[in-house]
Scaffold this motif. Structure first.
Motif, PDB file in Angstrom:
ATOM      1  N   PHE A   1      86.699  41.706  70.583  1.00  0.00           N
ATOM      2  CA  PHE A   1      85.279  42.414  70.141  1.00  0.00           C
ATOM      3  C   PHE A   1      84.267  41.499  70.829  1.00  0.00           C
ATOM      4  O   PHE A   1      84.224  40.428  71.022  1.00  0.00           O
ATOM      5  N   SER A   2      83.084  42.280  71.118  1.00  0.00           N
ATOM      6  CA  SER A   2      82.017  41.979  71.691  1.00  0.00           C
ATOM      7  C   SER A   2      81.261  40.872  70.433  1.00  0.00           C
ATOM      8  O   SER A   2      81.246  41.265  69.485  1.00  0.00           O
ATOM      9  N   THR A   3      80.396  39.763  71.023  1.00  0.00           N
ATOM     10  CA  THR A   3      79.665  38.907  70.052  1.00  0.00           C
ATOM     11  C   THR A   3      78.660  39.761  69.181  1.00  0.00           C
ATOM     12  O   THR A   3      77.848  39.481  68.392  1.00  0.00           O
ATOM     13  N   GLU A   4      78.490  40.867  69.967  1.00  0.00           N
ATOM     14  CA  GLU A   4      76.975  41.717  69.726  1.00  0.00           C
ATOM     15  C   GLU A   4      77.158  42.472  68.393  1.00  0.00           C
ATOM     16  O   GLU A   4      76.172  42.708  67.884  1.00  0.00           O
ATOM     17  N   ASN A   5      78.492  42.394  68.000  1.00  0.00           N
ATOM     18  CA  ASN A   5      78.803  43.056  66.662  1.00  0.00           C
ATOM     19  C   ASN A   5      78.341  42.354  65.489  1.00  0.00           C
ATOM     20  O   ASN A   5      78.462  42.650  64.440  1.00  0.00           O
ATOM     21  N   VAL A   6      78.357  40.933  65.840  1.00  0.00           N
ATOM     22  CA  VAL A   6      77.936  39.819  64.772  1.00  0.00           C
ATOM     23  C   VAL A   6      76.929  39.079  64.752  1.00  0.00           C
ATOM     24  O   VAL A   6      76.505  38.551  65.944  1.00  0.00           O
ATOM     25  N   ALA A   7      76.437  38.638  63.564  1.00  0.00           N
ATOM     26  CA  ALA A   7      75.241  37.911  63.395  1.00  0.00           C
ATOM     27  C   ALA A   7      75.456  36.747  62.495  1.00  0.00           C
ATOM     28  O   ALA A   7      76.498  37.044  61.628  1.00  0.00           O
ATOM     29  N   PHE A   8      74.947  35.903  62.518  1.00  0.00           N
ATOM     30  CA  PHE A   8      75.335  34.663  61.559  1.00  0.00           C
ATOM     31  C   PHE A   8      74.157  34.301  60.756  1.00  0.00           C
ATOM     32  O   PHE A   8      72.985  34.315  61.072  1.00  0.00           O
ATOM     33  N   GLY A   9      74.313  33.851  59.459  1.00  0.00           N
ATOM     34  CA  GLY A   9      73.309  33.180  58.551  1.00  0.00           C
ATOM     35  C   GLY A   9      73.956  31.759  58.287  1.00  0.00           C
ATOM     36  O   GLY A   9      75.064  31.449  58.091  1.00  0.00           O
ATOM     37  N   MET A  10      73.219  30.709  58.364  1.00  0.00           N
ATOM     38  CA  MET A  10      73.095  29.551  58.190  1.00  0.00           C
ATOM     39  C   MET A  10      72.398  28.809  57.298  1.00  0.00           C
ATOM     40  O   MET A  10      71.042  29.143  57.114  1.00  0.00           O
ATOM     41  N   GLY A  11      72.550  28.130  56.123  1.00  0.00           N
ATOM     42  CA  GLY A  11      71.972  27.621  54.892  1.00  0.00           C
ATOM     43  C   GLY A  11      71.894  26.039  55.219  1.00  0.00           C
ATOM     44  O   GLY A  11      71.205  25.576  55.913  1.00  0.00           O
ATOM     45  N   GLY A  12      72.938  25.462  54.175  1.00  0.00           N
ATOM     46  CA  GLY A  12      72.602  24.164  54.157  1.00  0.00           C
ATOM     47  C   GLY A  12      72.911  23.396  55.556  1.00  0.00           C
ATOM     48  O   GLY A  12      72.658  22.350  56.043  1.00  0.00           O
ATOM     49  N   GLY A  13      73.821  23.972  56.114  1.00  0.00           N
ATOM     50  CA  GLY A  13      74.366  23.442  57.334  1.00  0.00           C
ATOM     51  C   GLY A  13      73.311  23.408  58.477  1.00  0.00           C
ATOM     52  O   GLY A  13      73.375  22.785  59.426  1.00  0.00           O
ATOM     53  N   LEU A  14      72.200  24.138  58.216  1.00  0.00           N
ATOM     54  CA  LEU A  14      71.284  24.333  59.176  1.00  0.00           C
ATOM     55  C   LEU A  14      69.706  23.345  58.857  1.00  0.00           C
ATOM     56  O   LEU A  14      69.612  22.534  59.813  1.00  0.00           O
ATOM     57  N   LEU A  15      69.530  23.363  57.701  1.00  0.00           N
ATOM     58  CA  LEU A  15      68.316  22.846  57.112  1.00  0.00           C
ATOM     59  C   LEU A  15      68.563  21.394  56.382  1.00  0.00           C
ATOM     60  O   LEU A  15      68.039  20.576  56.477  1.00  0.00           O
ATOM     61  N   GLN A  16      69.726  21.137  55.847  1.00  0.00           N
ATOM     62  CA  GLN A  16      70.082  20.062  55.036  1.00  0.00           C
ATOM     63  C   GLN A  16      71.022  19.429  55.541  1.00  0.00           C
ATOM     64  O   GLN A  16      71.153  18.109  55.010  1.00  0.00           O
ATOM     65  N   LYS A  17      72.006  19.649  56.196  1.00  0.00           N
ATOM     66  CA  LYS A  17      73.297  18.947  56.548  1.00  0.00           C
ATOM     67  C   LYS A  17      72.824  17.989  57.885  1.00  0.00           C
ATOM     68  O   LYS A  17      73.697  18.359  58.796  1.00  0.00           O
TER      69      LYS A  17
ATOM     70  N   VAL B   1      82.749  47.395  71.078  1.00  0.00           N
ATOM     71  CA  VAL B   1      81.545  47.537  70.079  1.00  0.00           C
ATOM     72  C   VAL B   1      81.547  48.331  69.290  1.00  0.00           C
ATOM     73  O   VAL B   1      81.855  49.578  69.545  1.00  0.00           O
ATOM     74  N   LEU B   2      81.330  48.207  67.956  1.00  0.00           N
ATOM     75  CA  LEU B   2      81.113  49.214  66.989  1.00  0.00           C
ATOM     76  C   LEU B   2      80.117  50.177  67.086  1.00  0.00           C
ATOM     77  O   LEU B   2      79.143  50.105  67.759  1.00  0.00           O
ATOM     78  N   SER B   3      80.408  51.230  66.372  1.00  0.00           N
ATOM     79  CA  SER B   3      79.341  52.409  66.331  1.00  0.00           C
ATOM     80  C   SER B   3      78.012  51.574  65.827  1.00  0.00           C
ATOM     81  O   SER B   3      77.792  50.660  65.037  1.00  0.00           O
ATOM     82  N   ASP B   4      76.791  52.250  66.599  1.00  0.00           N
ATOM     83  CA  ASP B   4      75.640  51.678  66.095  1.00  0.00           C
ATOM     84  C   ASP B   4      75.258  51.702  64.566  1.00  0.00           C
ATOM     85  O   ASP B   4      74.426  50.835  64.268  1.00  0.00           O
TER      86      ASP B   4
ATOM     87  N   ALA C   1      78.790  33.207  74.646  1.00  0.00           N
ATOM     88  CA  ALA C   1      79.729  34.180  74.072  1.00  0.00           C
ATOM     89  C   ALA C   1      79.199  35.556  74.131  1.00  0.00           C
ATOM     90  O   ALA C   1      79.887  36.553  74.427  1.00  0.00           O
ATOM     91  N   LEU C   2      77.857  35.828  74.258  1.00  0.00           N
ATOM     92  CA  LEU C   2      77.244  37.088  74.479  1.00  0.00           C
ATOM     93  C   LEU C   2      77.526  37.225  75.829  1.00  0.00           C
ATOM     94  O   LEU C   2      77.587  38.437  76.400  1.00  0.00           O
ATOM     95  N   GLU C   3      77.052  36.397  76.784  1.00  0.00           N
ATOM     96  CA  GLU C   3      77.313  36.510  78.281  1.00  0.00           C
ATOM     97  C   GLU C   3      78.546  36.952  78.789  1.00  0.00           C
ATOM     98  O   GLU C   3      78.831  37.461  79.749  1.00  0.00           O
ATOM     99  N   ALA C   4      79.408  36.442  77.863  1.00  0.00           N
ATOM    100  CA  ALA C   4      80.951  36.595  78.315  1.00  0.00           C
ATOM    101  C   ALA C   4      81.243  37.896  77.848  1.00  0.00           C
ATOM    102  O   ALA C   4      82.536  38.672  78.194  1.00  0.00           O
TER     103      ALA C   4
END
Length: 460
Positions: free
Chosen positions: A354-370, A324-327, A157-160
């Motif tokens: 929108f560019s993917t650079e505008n957004v980050a993700f947080g993952m909880g149980g889906g990352l460590l427990q699921k 891209v949002l304002s910095d 997504a970032l490369e695109a």
């Protein structure tokens, strides 16, 4: 309480010393992912297990404790075998473990680890260790693999949509999973596995694990962030004051701060409070405020929040035609995020322009427990035995499930024309065996640094 390696097993293993053919001298077993959710694995975590459990000798006190427990439990106990390990090997396990380099991306269906006993009298020990060894491999490898797969989705997504994707990628997935796992050790291993792929995480014990087991001075980073209690403590009428306090406390030039903003009305918070009442403070602070929605349907909420931030704070269109949002503002989505939903969210962000650079993700149980052992269908199986001096193949071949057919013989892993393959060790010719000895008779033979593991995971 849980430091006795003899008891780091399943009950039925205690009786297996009586079940092998007479004359058994060596048992050789391997660990593999037989397939499952992903086509590749990112192998990781064995070194942590070796350092934590195999570099400490078994003691007579451990034997006494195990004998008493198993007697009360109703299963046999091979005291003589364990006493021999203490008396003849100083308590260190007479086994050799071979493994692929950690951080390596490996197609499923290949041996990742191979283990055999080095003392013929300890033929029973190889399979006795299955419970502890398999668990030590499948969990961190599965979490590392899941994190790596998400990384590939975000990378695409970032490369695109982004002008400088390489600079953005390392902090695009943040580990929120410490409170959602089953134990402190799971948090350490899973959080550390995630940090092989990304540089962001809130699982503090993962930093300690990466330092202790892989020599990482600091494996990951985080920023000041609000939770609902620190916002709602100000009352609904004080929501603006709560956000303003975050700016006052943490809004320094060049810094980032994350503020959960949906305790009441995310759209009002974005358009009216952040976008109008606090806009001047945000812009003059020199900081980047990362707005966090925490409810609703993510693939609908995130594009809407981006549109509203762009309307209030403006931005630019990059060379690839994406906004891209304002910095001074960004978004992090940490609710409803897993390996499947993140692809949908990324697609909707791109469709909204929108560019993917505008957004980050947080993952909880889906990352460590699921995840579980069947996510990548992990198994440890015996494949060869030496009986009365002669090697023989050992395998299972159930007619009801071809997916559970196991490998035969002592194994080697090679790279043939760029393709990783598992073959019989006796079929090796000029090829190098990628399975390298990492532990033998109480000695750690390979001690990889965390950066080395990370570099391997990127060499794809």
């Amino acid at each position: 309480m849980f430091t006795n390696l003899i008891l780091n097993t399943d009950s039925y293993k205690a009786s297996h010393f009586l079940q092998y053919p007479a004359g058994t001298e060596v048992v050789s077993s391997y660990i593999e992912s037989r397939g499952g959710q992903f086509p590749q694995t990112l192998f990781f975590g064995l070194q942590a297990f070796i350092k934590e459990y195999l570099l400490k000798p078994v003691t007579t006190a451990d034997i006494d404790e195990a004998e008493a427990l198993f007697a009360a439990h109703g299963v046999p106990f091979f005291r003589q075998g364990w006493e021999q390990i203490v008396q003849q090997h100083g308590g260190f396990l007479p086994v050799e473990i071979q493994a692929l380099p950690e951080g390596m991306i490996v197609p499923t269906g290949n041996a990742l680890v191979q283990i055999r006993n080095t003392d013929p009298q300890a033929f029973w020990l190889t399979s006795y260790l299955e419970t502890a060894l398999l668990r030590a491999v499948w969990y961190p490898t599965t979490v590392a693999t899941l994190s790596w797969q998400v990384k590939q989705s975000i990378r695409q997504a970032l490369e695109a949509t982004c002008d400088n994707p390489a600079a953005e990628l390392p902090f695009k997935l943040h580990d929120f999973g410490a409170r959602g796992v089953s134990s402190h050790e799971s948090a350490a291993l899973g959080g550390m596995a995630h940090l092989v792929n990304f540089m962001g995480g809130d699982t503090v014990v993962a930093l300690l694990a990466a330092r202790q087991y892989y020599g990482a001075d600091m494996a990951g980073f985080s920023i000041p962030a609000a939770e609902h209690s620190t916002i709602t403590a100000w009352g609904r009428e004080g929501e603006t004051d709560a956000y303003a306090n975050m700016l006052q406390q943490f809004g320094q030039a060049g810094k980032l701060l994350a503020v959960v903003s949906d305790s009441y009305d995310i759209y009002h918070a974005v358009s009216e409070i952040w976008g109008k009442q606090l806009r001047a403070q945000v812009e003059s602070s020199g900081a980047t405020v990362v707005i966090r929605p925490d409810s609703g349907v993510p693939e609908e909420i995130v594009p809407e929040v981006l549109e509203r931030l762009y309307a209030e704070f403006g931005g630019r269109v990059n060379s690839k035609g994406y906004k891209v949002l304002s910095d001074c503002v960004r978004v992090i989505q940490g609710d409803g995020v897993d390996v499947d939903s993140i692809g949908v969210i990324l697609q909707r962000i791109q469709q909204a322009g929108f560019s993917t650079e505008n957004v980050a993700f947080g993952m909880g149980g889906g990352l460590l427990q699921k995840v579980n052992r069947d996510t990548l269908r992990f198994a440890m199986k015996a494949s060869a035995m030496q009986i009365n001096g002669a090697w023989r193949d050992v395998y299972k071949q159930p007619v009801t499930d071809s997916g559970k057919h196991s490998k035969r013989g002592r194994l080697a892993v090679i790279r043939d024309a760029g393709v990783i393959k598992t073959i019989r060790e006796d079929a090796l010719s000029w090829e190098s065996n990628l399975l390298r000895p990492v532990f033998r008779n109480g000695e750690l033979l390979v001690n990889d640094g965390f950066n080395v593991v990370r570099e391997r995971s990127n060499a794809v």
